[in-house]
Design an enzyme around this catalytic site. Structure first.
Site, short mmCIF file in Angstrom:
data_model
loop_
_atom_site.label_atom_id
_atom_site.label_comp_id
_atom_site.label_asym_id
_atom_site.label_seq_id
_atom_site.Cartn_x
_atom_site.Cartn_y
_atom_site.Cartn_z
N ASP A 8 -20.16 70.50 67.18
CA ASP A 8 -20.90 70.94 66.01
C ASP A 8 -20.66 69.91 64.91
OD1 ASP A 8 -22.55 72.50 64.45
OD2 ASP A 8 -21.32 74.30 64.54
N GLU A 10 -20.37 70.80 61.10
CA GLU A 10 -19.73 71.21 59.84
C GLU A 10 -18.23 70.95 59.82
OE1 GLU A 10 -23.57 73.47 60.06
OE2 GLU A 10 -21.95 73.02 61.48
N HIS A 60 -25.37 71.08 67.10
CA HIS A 60 -25.66 71.30 65.68
C HIS A 60 -27.14 71.21 65.37
CE1 HIS A 60 -25.30 71.19 61.33
NE2 HIS A 60 -26.07 70.12 61.32
N HIS A 104 -16.62 75.24 62.83
CA HIS A 104 -16.37 75.77 61.50
C HIS A 104 -16.05 77.26 61.58
CE1 HIS A 104 -20.30 77.72 61.78
NE2 HIS A 104 -20.72 76.58 62.32
N HIS A 116 -20.32 79.73 58.03
CA HIS A 116 -21.52 80.51 58.32
C HIS A 116 -21.45 80.93 59.78
CE1 HIS A 116 -22.67 76.54 59.85
NE2 HIS A 116 -23.53 77.18 60.65
#
Length: 280
Positions: A8, A10, A60, A104, A116
């Site tokens: 990902d 973040e 992502h 994240h 999130h």
């Protein structure tokens, strides 16, 4: 040894700004390079530990962020959208371990950098069998359904803490410490990538200590949406039912269906959110 790596953005070293996460944003191109470098660090560590096959999936956004021209030539890369297993595309029962790079914390976690769950604001909370779940838990559950343990999670401090609570004795690398959602104390990427490489090798040399994260079937995916209209639109899909004024649920004995349906729901919810985001 076969290793699956889901990457990902973040939780990538050095990044804190939403503009760095999306195509066209200021700093995005550099963000893609840093994402690729963190992935390469994990791949290098895997091969140091004796891996014979490593597959990396771009997990992502558009899933077209990792630089194919800069990725370690020894691995293979999965990129592009509309994949049945989404962030977990490419994993299978033949894999010996999974690694989550650049992850994240879930939505609402204090000091979680860019926290999130799956979507920026549309999804308020996601549940798996009644328990609040973030992306770490969701993809760990997918791996666990195939008997594959998660050996390494890298990201911000909050993400790593979430991983340890959920997975127990999992190797983690904290590449930044959140101050607020969009600010953090970051490690220089070169140092972070050195730590990721060492942790990946260390984890894979000691695979016996890890156990798959197993969620009992049947699997029930629950979503709290930001608006009633999002829930209403998603509930039109056969098999999806209302669970509250802004909530829906979907149940299946097949974890792969959970991932596929989540992708469909996210597409619908995001579309409704775009047309009515000022009202909700």
């Amino acid at each position: 040894m076969r290793v699956f790596v889901s990457v990902d953005m973040e939780g990538v070293s050095g990044l804190t700004d939403p503009d760095e996460m999306r195509a066209g944003g200021r700093g995005y191109e550099r963000g893609c390079e840093l994402m690729t470098a963190d992935a390469n660090a994990a791949v290098a560590g895997a091969y140091e530990a004796g891996a014979g096959d490593v597959v990396v999936t771009d997990a992502h956004g558009s899933t077209k962020n990792i630089r194919a021209d800069l990725i370690d030539e020894r691995c293979t890369l999965i990129r592009g959208p509309y994949r049945p297993l989404r962030m977990g595309q490419g994993i299978g029962p033949s894999h010996d371990a999974a690694m989550f790079i650049g992850y994240h914390a879930r939505a609402g976690v204090p000091h979680g950098v860019l926290n999130h769950t799956w979507m920026g604001y549309e999804i308020q909370n996601l549940y798996l069998n009644g328990e609040v779940c973030g992306e770490i838990g969701l993809i760990a559950g997918l791996a666990g359904s195939m008997g594959v343990p998660v050996a390494l999670v890298t990201g911000d401090e909050a993400a790593c803490a979430e991983a340890r609570v959920l997975l127990g004795d999992v190797e983690t690398v904290e590449v930044k410490k959140g101050i607020d959602r969009y600010s953090a104390e970051v490690l220089p990427p070169a140092r972070a990538q050195s730590l990721i490489r060492a942790a990946a090798a260390r984890a894979l040399r000691d695979l016996d200590r890890f156990r798959p994260y197993v969620v009992e079937a049947p699997y029930t995916l629950g979503i709290d949406w930001a608006s009633t209209s999002m829930a209403e639109s998603c509930a039109m899909i056969p098999g999806v039912k209302r669970a509250g004024t802004r909530s829906v649920e979907f149940t299946s004995d097949d974890y792969g269906q959970i991932m596929s349906v989540l992708g469909i729901l996210a597409t619908i919810g995001g579309s409704v959110g775009c047309t009515g985001q000022h009202y909700g």
